[in-house]
Design an enzyme around this catalytic site. Structure first.
Site, PDB file in Angstrom:
ATOM      1  N   LYS A 111       0.812  -1.228   0.000  1.00  0.00           N
ATOM      2  CA  LYS A 111       0.000   0.000   0.000  1.00  0.00           C
ATOM      3  C   LYS A 111       0.842   1.272   0.000  1.00  0.00           C
ATOM      4  O   LYS A 111       0.323   2.352  -0.245  1.00  0.00           O
ATOM      5  CB  LYS A 111      -0.994  -0.028   1.156  1.00  0.00           C
ATOM      6  CG  LYS A 111      -2.067  -1.082   0.902  1.00  0.00           C
ATOM      7  CD  LYS A 111      -3.205  -1.076   1.857  1.00  0.00           C
ATOM      8  CE  LYS A 111      -4.257  -2.078   1.355  1.00  0.00           C
ATOM      9  NZ  LYS A 111      -5.319  -2.343   2.286  1.00  0.00           N
ATOM     10  N   LYS A 194      -5.009 -10.967  -6.712  1.00  0.00           N
ATOM     11  CA  LYS A 194      -6.315 -11.212  -6.087  1.00  0.00           C
ATOM     12  C   LYS A 194      -7.315 -10.100  -6.438  1.00  0.00           C
ATOM     13  O   LYS A 194      -6.917  -8.964  -6.715  1.00  0.00           O
ATOM     14  CB  LYS A 194      -6.169 -11.335  -4.572  1.00  0.00           C
ATOM     15  CG  LYS A 194      -5.922 -10.029  -3.862  1.00  0.00           C
ATOM     16  CD  LYS A 194      -6.376 -10.105  -2.404  1.00  0.00           C
ATOM     17  CE  LYS A 194      -6.474  -8.698  -1.845  1.00  0.00           C
ATOM     18  NZ  LYS A 194      -7.525  -8.475  -0.903  1.00  0.00           N
ATOM     19  N   LYS A 197     -10.506  -4.474  -3.597  1.00  0.00           N
ATOM     20  CA  LYS A 197     -11.314  -3.258  -3.645  1.00  0.00           C
ATOM     21  C   LYS A 197     -10.534  -2.126  -4.289  1.00  0.00           C
ATOM     22  O   LYS A 197     -11.024  -1.424  -5.148  1.00  0.00           O
ATOM     23  CB  LYS A 197     -11.685  -2.824  -2.222  1.00  0.00           C
ATOM     24  CG  LYS A 197     -12.810  -3.593  -1.594  1.00  0.00           C
ATOM     25  CD  LYS A 197     -13.038  -3.067  -0.183  1.00  0.00           C
ATOM     26  CE  LYS A 197     -13.991  -3.954   0.595  1.00  0.00           C
ATOM     27  NZ  LYS A 197     -13.916  -3.752   2.035  1.00  0.00           N
TER      28      LYS A 197
HETATM   29  N1  AQP Z   1      -9.829 -11.750  -3.415  1.00  0.00           N
HETATM   30  C1  AQP Z   1     -10.218 -12.264  -2.264  1.00  0.00           C
HETATM   31  N2  AQP Z   1     -10.554 -13.567  -2.160  1.00  0.00           N
HETATM   32  C2  AQP Z   1     -10.969 -14.107  -0.991  1.00  0.00           C
HETATM   33  N3  AQP Z   1     -11.070 -13.393   0.157  1.00  0.00           N
HETATM   34  C3  AQP Z   1     -10.757 -12.073   0.105  1.00  0.00           C
HETATM   35  N4  AQP Z   1     -10.765 -11.084   1.031  1.00  0.00           N
HETATM   36  C4  AQP Z   1     -10.355  -9.927   0.467  1.00  0.00           C
HETATM   37  N5  AQP Z   1     -10.080 -10.140  -0.836  1.00  0.00           N
HETATM   38  C5  AQP Z   1     -10.311 -11.450  -1.086  1.00  0.00           C
HETATM   39  C6  AQP Z   1     -11.178 -11.287   2.416  1.00  0.00           C
HETATM   40  O1  AQP Z   1     -12.231 -10.373   2.685  1.00  0.00           O
HETATM   41  C7  AQP Z   1     -12.213 -10.058   4.075  1.00  0.00           C
HETATM   42  C8  AQP Z   1     -12.422  -8.584   4.237  1.00  0.00           C
HETATM   43  O2  AQP Z   1     -11.225  -7.921   4.270  1.00  0.00           O
HETATM   44  P1  AQP Z   1     -11.055  -6.409   4.538  1.00  0.00           P
HETATM   45  O3  AQP Z   1     -12.162  -5.805   5.270  1.00  0.00           O
HETATM   46  O4  AQP Z   1      -9.685  -6.199   5.065  1.00  0.00           O
HETATM   47  O5  AQP Z   1     -11.182  -5.957   3.075  1.00  0.00           O
HETATM   48  P2  AQP Z   1     -10.361  -4.979   2.320  1.00  0.00           P
HETATM   49  O6  AQP Z   1      -8.894  -5.020   2.619  1.00  0.00           O
HETATM   50  O7  AQP Z   1     -11.056  -3.672   2.452  1.00  0.00           O
HETATM   51  O8  AQP Z   1     -10.669  -5.636   0.915  1.00  0.00           O
HETATM   52  P3  AQP Z   1      -9.666  -5.993  -0.142  1.00  0.00           P
HETATM   53  O9  AQP Z   1     -10.332  -6.314  -1.407  1.00  0.00           O
HETATM   54  O10 AQP Z   1      -8.691  -6.955   0.438  1.00  0.00           O
HETATM   55  O11 AQP Z   1      -9.100  -4.538  -0.320  1.00  0.00           O
HETATM   56  P4  AQP Z   1      -7.680  -4.089  -0.698  1.00  0.00           P
HETATM   57  O12 AQP Z   1      -7.088  -5.126  -1.604  1.00  0.00           O
HETATM   58  O13 AQP Z   1      -7.959  -2.796  -1.337  1.00  0.00           O
HETATM   59  O14 AQP Z   1      -6.959  -3.979   0.624  1.00  0.00           O
HETATM   60  C9  AQP Z   1     -10.897 -10.603   4.648  1.00  0.00           C
HETATM   61  O15 AQP Z   1     -11.142 -11.777   5.382  1.00  0.00           O
HETATM   62  C10 AQP Z   1     -10.094 -10.918   3.404  1.00  0.00           C
HETATM   63  O16 AQP Z   1      -9.205 -11.993   3.602  1.00  0.00           O
END
Ligand code: AQP
Length: 327
Positions: A111, A194, A197
């Site tokens: 990040k 993966k 978001k």
């Molecule tokens: N691609 C994925 N496949 C399976 N599980 C996933 N999780 C996130 N991406 C995948 C799981 O979702 C849960 C929520 O995590 P969070 O609240 O930490 O979500 P986040 O970080 O806002 O979502 P992202 O998509 O992971 O955002 P970025 O990549 O932007 O940081 C967790 O249990 C996670 O494992």
């Protein structure tokens, strides 16, 4: 009884990876274990945010958790910022963690890769410790999460063991629960990474509340590979394997066995699109209904926070006494 805790951020729009990797497990676990689920709003301010949007999204995430099937009469659903013990315990754990171990967290590296470390908020560096506090505060045994959270769970276990070693038995050492299928849903346009978001393009991610015709279109346009053999092999064939995982989750099958039913990518894409649409349809219908009564969702969060405070306070006080604070 086994205690389950997991948190989810009210940032961005919830995608299929969040639903399949995490939320789906919550719904099953609530009927088998004493379960707490938390909208981790404090984690949402580690990057730039709009206060009004945070307020809206916290309520939206709680609404979505109810829509996927959480029952506030069965589990405890609450907002992290409603339970002050999370940040109180985080400080004790910040004084247990080392700078070096936080420095190694891959999410911090990823990040800050573009903006650089200098401008990053200190909270972005220390949030894994807050996450450890979230979990340890409830004497949690099991943490259902997606594959990307492995490192955070390891840190939580290390901090619990270190604290227990230094100050005497205080925390339950939790285990992560990562599903066998669907723990890492991949980006539809870039299946080597993966679904995310913040980093996936609009075409690369499917949102849980997205128009269903658009969901089907995105899945049918998913990147596969130049071969034509349908085989479950995530390393060699990430795009095809991702479709098989989605199909398996949505139909209750097993990816390798499902692969044997297909000779071409077209029918696999069509069936996966249909299955995912049918997976999301009832969630969207329930969400639309719940959205008409935001007061009901807010009331569920208030009741959940009362229960969470009851459980968290004794654990916080146990940790404070162990560390030498007058109580
Ligand atoms: N691609 C994925 N496949 C399976 N599980 C996933 N999780 C996130 N991406 C995948 C799981 O979702 C849960 C929520 O995590 P969070 O609240 O930490 O979500 P986040 O970080 O806002 O979502 P992202 O998509 O992971 O955002 P970025 O990549 O932007 O940081 C967790 O249990 C996670 O494992």
């Amino acid at each position: 009884m086994t205690r389950v805790f997991s948190g989810i951020q009210p940032t961005g729009e919830t995608h299929l990876g969040n639903y399949i990797g995490a939320m789906r497990q919550y719904v099953v676990d609530q009927h088998h274990h004493e379960s707490l689920y938390c909208v981790v709003d404090l984690h949402a301010v580690t990057v730039e945010h709009d206060p009004e949007v945070l307020r809206e999204r916290t309520l939206q995430m709680a609404t979505l958790l109810l829509a996927v099937g959480l029952d506030p009469e069965v589990c405890t659903l609450f907002a992290q910022s409603h339970v002050p013990a999370h940040t109180q315990l985080a400080w004790l754990l910040e004084c247990t963690a080392s700078f070096g171990e936080l420095r190694r967290m891959t999410q911090f590296k990823e990040k800050t890769a573009t903006g650089g470390e200098g401008a990053a908020r200190v909270g972005l560096f220390t949030y894994p410790v807050l996450m450890a506090a979230d979990i340890l505060l409830y004497d949690t045994d099991r943490v259902p999460v997606g594959d990307d959270q492995r490192q955070h769970i390891e840190l939580t276990r290390d901090l619990a063991e270190r604290f227990n070693g230094r100050y005497g038995p205080t925390f339950t050492v939790p285990s992560g629960f990562i599903p066998e299928v669907g723990a890492r849903i991949m980006d539809l346009q870039d299946p080597a990474t993966k679904m995310s978001k913040s980093r996936s393009s609009p075409q690369g991610k499917v949102l849980v509340l997205e128009d269903l015709a658009s969901v089907a279109k995105k899945i049918k346009r998913a990147v596969t590979d130049a071969e034509s053999e349908v085989r479950y092999d995530p390393a060699a064939k990430p795009g095809v394997s991702n479709l098989l995982s989605l199909l398996a989750v949505a139909t209750g099958g097993e990816p390798a066995a499902l692969a044997e039913r297909y000779e071409q990518y077209g029918p696999l894409k069509a069936d996966t699109a249909e299955a995912v649409v049918e997976l999301l349809r009832p969630v969207q219908e329930c969400h639309a209904e719940l959205s008409r009564d935001p007061g009901h969702v807010a009331a569920a969060l208030t009741r959940g926070a009362e229960r969470a405070v009851e459980l968290a306070q004794p654990v916080l006080e146990r940790a404070q006494r162990a560390m030498g604070f007058l109580r």
